[in-house]
Design a protein around this motif. Structure first.
Motif, mmCIF file in Angstrom:
data_model
loop_
_atom_site.group_PDB
_atom_site.id
_atom_site.type_symbol
_atom_site.label_atom_id
_atom_site.label_comp_id
_atom_site.label_asym_id
_atom_site.label_seq_id
_atom_site.Cartn_x
_atom_site.Cartn_y
_atom_site.Cartn_z
ATOM 1 N N ASP A 43 3.497 16.200 -4.547
ATOM 2 C CA ASP A 43 4.482 15.245 -4.040
ATOM 3 C C ASP A 43 5.610 15.969 -3.304
ATOM 4 O OD1 ASP A 43 5.592 12.653 -3.711
ATOM 5 O OD2 ASP A 43 6.928 12.975 -5.415
ATOM 6 N N LEU A 44 6.045 17.109 -3.857
ATOM 7 C CA LEU A 44 7.091 17.906 -3.215
ATOM 8 C C LEU A 44 6.608 18.427 -1.861
ATOM 9 C CD1 LEU A 44 9.757 19.471 -3.123
ATOM 10 C CD2 LEU A 44 8.661 21.266 -4.479
ATOM 11 N N ALA A 77 10.281 16.420 -6.100
ATOM 12 C CA ALA A 77 10.518 15.816 -4.790
ATOM 13 C C ALA A 77 11.883 15.138 -4.733
ATOM 14 C CB ALA A 77 9.413 14.808 -4.469
ATOM 15 N N MET A 78 12.284 14.513 -5.843
ATOM 16 C CA MET A 78 13.596 13.860 -5.872
ATOM 17 C C MET A 78 14.710 14.898 -5.765
ATOM 18 S SD MET A 78 15.344 11.444 -8.769
ATOM 19 C CE MET A 78 15.601 12.842 -9.862
ATOM 20 N N HIS A 79 14.582 16.009 -6.470
ATOM 21 C CA HIS A 79 15.581 17.078 -6.385
ATOM 22 C C HIS A 79 15.702 17.588 -4.954
ATOM 23 C CE1 HIS A 79 15.473 18.307 -10.940
ATOM 24 N NE2 HIS A 79 15.969 17.104 -10.722
ATOM 25 N N PHE A 80 14.561 17.762 -4.289
ATOM 26 C CA PHE A 80 14.588 18.231 -2.912
ATOM 27 C C PHE A 80 15.286 17.215 -2.004
ATOM 28 C CE2 PHE A 80 12.726 18.551 1.361
ATOM 29 C CZ PHE A 80 13.070 19.856 1.664
ATOM 30 N N ALA A 81 15.042 15.922 -2.247
ATOM 31 C CA ALA A 81 15.659 14.868 -1.429
ATOM 32 C C ALA A 81 17.177 14.893 -1.559
ATOM 33 C CB ALA A 81 15.110 13.500 -1.834
ATOM 34 N N TYR A 82 17.685 15.131 -2.761
ATOM 35 C CA TYR A 82 19.143 15.205 -2.952
ATOM 36 C C TYR A 82 19.698 16.486 -2.330
ATOM 37 C CZ TYR A 82 20.026 11.095 -5.830
ATOM 38 O OH TYR A 82 20.195 9.793 -6.258
ATOM 39 N N GLN A 83 18.963 17.576 -2.436
ATOM 40 C CA GLN A 83 19.386 18.809 -1.763
ATOM 41 C C GLN A 83 19.477 18.589 -0.258
ATOM 42 O OE1 GLN A 83 16.402 21.628 -3.403
ATOM 43 N NE2 GLN A 83 18.135 23.001 -3.680
ATOM 44 N N TRP A 84 18.509 17.872 0.285
ATOM 45 C CA TRP A 84 18.499 17.580 1.716
ATOM 46 C C TRP A 84 19.747 16.790 2.101
ATOM 47 C CZ3 TRP A 84 15.760 19.192 5.766
ATOM 48 C CH2 TRP A 84 15.832 18.477 6.956
ATOM 49 N N GLU A 85 20.087 15.807 1.289
ATOM 50 C CA GLU A 85 21.281 15.004 1.558
ATOM 51 C C GLU A 85 22.531 15.876 1.535
ATOM 52 O OE1 GLU A 85 22.827 11.806 3.003
ATOM 53 O OE2 GLU A 85 20.784 11.675 2.231
ATOM 54 N N GLY A 86 22.624 16.759 0.547
ATOM 55 C CA GLY A 86 23.780 17.634 0.459
ATOM 56 C C GLY A 86 23.855 18.630 1.599
ATOM 57 N N ARG A 87 22.698 19.097 2.036
ATOM 58 C CA ARG A 87 22.638 20.120 3.078
ATOM 59 C C ARG A 87 23.091 19.575 4.436
ATOM 60 N NH1 ARG A 87 16.843 22.277 3.249
ATOM 61 N NH2 ARG A 87 17.379 22.730 1.086
ATOM 62 N N LEU A 97 0.823 -1.200 0.000
ATOM 63 C CA LEU A 97 0.000 0.000 0.000
ATOM 64 C C LEU A 97 0.864 1.260 0.000
ATOM 65 C CD1 LEU A 97 -2.758 1.386 0.223
ATOM 66 C CD2 LEU A 97 -2.581 1.157 2.715
ATOM 67 N N LYS A 98 1.923 1.251 0.812
ATOM 68 C CA LYS A 98 2.845 2.383 0.879
ATOM 69 C C LYS A 98 3.499 2.632 -0.480
ATOM 70 C CE LYS A 98 6.804 4.079 3.541
ATOM 71 N NZ LYS A 98 7.794 3.746 4.609
ATOM 72 N N MET A 99 3.905 1.541 -1.149
ATOM 73 C CA MET A 99 4.528 1.667 -2.461
ATOM 74 C C MET A 99 3.525 2.193 -3.492
ATOM 75 S SD MET A 99 7.365 1.461 -4.024
ATOM 76 C CE MET A 99 8.246 0.682 -2.654
ATOM 77 N N ALA A 100 2.299 1.727 -3.407
ATOM 78 C CA ALA A 100 1.263 2.184 -4.337
ATOM 79 C C ALA A 100 1.002 3.681 -4.175
ATOM 80 C CB ALA A 100 -0.013 1.388 -4.123
ATOM 81 N N VAL A 101 0.981 4.149 -2.917
ATOM 82 C CA VAL A 101 0.780 5.579 -2.647
ATOM 83 C C VAL A 101 1.943 6.394 -3.212
ATOM 84 C CG1 VAL A 101 0.640 7.317 -0.824
ATOM 85 C CG2 VAL A 101 -0.664 5.194 -0.626
ATOM 86 N N LYS A 102 3.174 5.902 -3.018
ATOM 87 C CA LYS A 102 4.354 6.602 -3.550
ATOM 88 C C LYS A 102 4.279 6.722 -5.065
ATOM 89 C CE LYS A 102 8.015 5.768 -0.156
ATOM 90 N NZ LYS A 102 9.349 5.158 0.039
ATOM 91 N N ARG A 103 3.885 5.641 -5.713
ATOM 92 C CA ARG A 103 3.828 5.645 -7.180
ATOM 93 C C ARG A 103 2.740 6.605 -7.668
ATOM 94 N NH1 ARG A 103 5.811 0.019 -9.769
ATOM 95 N NH2 ARG A 103 6.197 1.524 -11.392
ATOM 96 N N LEU A 104 1.640 6.673 -6.918
ATOM 97 C CA LEU A 104 0.567 7.598 -7.282
ATOM 98 C C LEU A 104 1.018 9.045 -7.106
ATOM 99 C CD1 LEU A 104 -2.417 7.838 -8.123
ATOM 100 C CD2 LEU A 104 -3.002 7.839 -5.691
ATOM 101 N N LEU A 105 1.677 9.339 -5.972
ATOM 102 C CA LEU A 105 2.146 10.700 -5.702
ATOM 103 C C LEU A 105 3.225 11.144 -6.683
ATOM 104 C CD1 LEU A 105 2.291 10.744 -1.799
ATOM 105 C CD2 LEU A 105 0.775 12.103 -3.254
ATOM 106 N N SER A 106 4.004 10.187 -7.197
ATOM 107 C CA SER A 106 5.098 10.536 -8.117
ATOM 108 C C SER A 106 4.588 11.226 -9.379
ATOM 109 C CB SER A 106 5.896 9.280 -8.488
ATOM 110 O OG SER A 106 5.138 8.426 -9.337
ATOM 111 N N LYS A 107 3.288 11.102 -9.635
ATOM 112 C CA LYS A 107 2.705 11.711 -10.841
ATOM 113 C C LYS A 107 2.140 13.104 -10.574
ATOM 114 C CE LYS A 107 3.313 7.588 -12.620
ATOM 115 N NZ LYS A 107 4.502 7.327 -13.474
ATOM 116 N N THR A 108 2.261 13.576 -9.324
ATOM 117 C CA THR A 108 1.557 14.806 -8.954
ATOM 118 C C THR A 108 2.440 16.049 -8.867
ATOM 119 O OG1 THR A 108 1.826 14.407 -6.574
ATOM 120 C CG2 THR A 108 -0.120 13.431 -7.651
ATOM 121 N N GLY A 109 3.762 15.901 -9.026
ATOM 122 C CA GLY A 109 4.641 17.070 -9.057
ATOM 123 C C GLY A 109 4.685 17.866 -7.769
ATOM 124 N N SER A 110 4.073 19.057 -7.767
ATOM 125 C CA SER A 110 4.145 19.974 -6.628
ATOM 126 C C SER A 110 3.522 19.384 -5.368
ATOM 127 C CB SER A 110 3.448 21.298 -6.967
ATOM 128 O OG SER A 110 4.126 21.940 -8.036
#
Length: 405
Positions: A19-20, A165-175, A4-17
């Motif tokens: 998801d961010l 959201a992926m860009h933000f996640a990498y920024q978080w890692e760098g920060r 269910l968690k994976m299904a929600v992630k895949r659904l949110l991945s299509k929503t852009g802002s």
């Protein structure tokens, strides 16, 4: 629940802002929870925690630095992270007098991070782990990038995250890291752009993970011992096939590693050759019953495999930058080159002009290139000057001397 968690992630991945927004809210909520739960824990000087490939093994640059620190700081306390206690390295390191092991994601895991003065890792950590001002985070990463990373990816195709959201996640890692290790000016440039780093976060002193490659590249006895461990005849030629994962090749919550050379048309062209296959640590290996390849995807020390490989075949993996140190033939089998460059990730180098070995898209062209062996030591030396300038077997000591001593 996991599905269910994976299904929600895949659904949110299509929503852009959206998801961010959810990603940001989730990260800050987990950080608040982590800080609230563990804020009373005191940071212990000379306690150092290591995590490699999300706990799959004790390996790569964190392990090289661990070996250096054992010699240089014998009174320090070391903590290793593992995915579970069945991993061989867990059993081995737990017996060390100054080393303790914890299971990833447990209460002991988060307590260990909250109390350690130094965090030495080569992978992205759970978002909630945000170090205090008394702690130092050393991100070793796990290779010189050829395929684009993080904020440099411009294609919207990640299976569980929108591009924003992926860009933000990498920024978080760098920060959240204090220092980001790099082997070259080229790699530094890639890391700065992909993780949103400041230049003063970069420590360009070489990769500790490559110290053993330099040390043992001419040590035949050491290499024969590895072959014996893997059941390979000492006089047999070894060819390693190590492709990276594909972002769009995703099912059941994992990427899939497919051995596209495990077919008779390829294998029958070789005599007295032992083939090895290594999938990316992200991926599940698609297994076959009858195969001429030895699957070494779970073998913890990739350098051992490079040291015994007379030749390697890869694609967009960073592996070849390390293999350059050994000055041996390498081939790039990019069967999906146009799709990968345009629709999946893209690469930092021009794969048509900038690679230190033949680039082919068809299996028959790969066989032809391997028979011709059209590469030169001079060409590889030129690449080593660009990408492996600091790889002299002493990177671990330089990192210790610069960042920890």
């Amino acid at each position: 629940m996991k599905k269910l968690k994976m299904a929600v992630k895949r659904l949110l991945s299509k929503t852009g802002s959206l998801d961010l927004f959810i990603k940001r809210a989730y990260i800050w909520a987990t950080v608040f929870s982590y800080k609230l739960r563990y804020f009373l824990i005191q940071v212990k000087p000379k306690q150092i925690i290591f995590e490699s490939f999300q706990g799959k093994s004790a390996s790569d640059s964190p392990y090289a630095l661990y070996l250096q620190l054992q010699k240089s700081l014998p009174n320090a306390k070391f903590i290793w992270v593992f995915a579970n206690d069945n991993i061989t390295d867990f059993q081995t390191l737990q017996k060390q007098a100054n080393t303790h092991c914890v299971i990833r994601g447990t209460k002991a895991y988060f307590q260990a991070y909250a109390s350690s003065q130094y965090w030495i890792v080569n992978c992205r950590l759970p978002y909630r782990l945000l170090a205090s001002s008394k702690q130092t985070v050393i991100q070793c990463w796990h290779g010189t990038p050829l395929k684009k990373l993080g904020m440099d990816i411009k294609v919207e195709n990640h299976p569980t995250s929108s591009l924003k959201a992926m860009h933000f996640a990498y920024q978080w890692e760098g920060r959240r890291c204090d220092y980001f290790l790099s082997p070259s000016a080229y790699a530094s440039s890639c890391f700065i752009s992909s993780f949103g780093l400041d230049k003063n976060q970069i420590v360009e002193l070489g990769y500790p993970r490559n110290d053993s490659l330099f040390r043992y590249k001419d040590d035949i006895e050491y290499q024969q011992a590895i072959k014996q461990k893997l059941g390979i005849e000492k006089d047999k030629k070894v060819i390693l096939y190590a492709p990276t994962f594909r972002d769009d090749d995703f099912s059941n919550g994992k990427h899939t590693a497919i051995n596209r050379l495990d077919n008779d048309a390829f294998k029958e062209q070789f005599k007295d050759v032992h083939f090895l296959f290594r999938g990316h640590y992200f991926a599940n290996v698609e297994s076959k019953k009858d195969t001429g390849f030895l699957d070494v995807s779970d073998y913890p020390l990739i350098n051992d495999l490079l040291l015994i490989a007379d030749e390697i075949i890869t694609d967009y993996s960073s592996l070849f930058f390390d293999y350059l140190i050994l000055e041996r033939p390498m081939y790039f089998y990019m069967y999906d080159k146009d799709k990968y460059l345009n629709d999946i990730r893209g690469t930092y180098l021009n794969v048509d002009t900038d690679m230190p070995g033949p680039v082919v898209e068809r299996q028959e062209d790969l066989l032809h290139a391997m028979k011709e062996m059209n590469y030169t030591i001079e060409q590889q030396n030129k690449f080593n000057q660009l990408y492996n300038l600091h790889e002299d077997g002493k990177s671990s000591f330089r990192i210790f001397n610069t960042l920890i001593k």
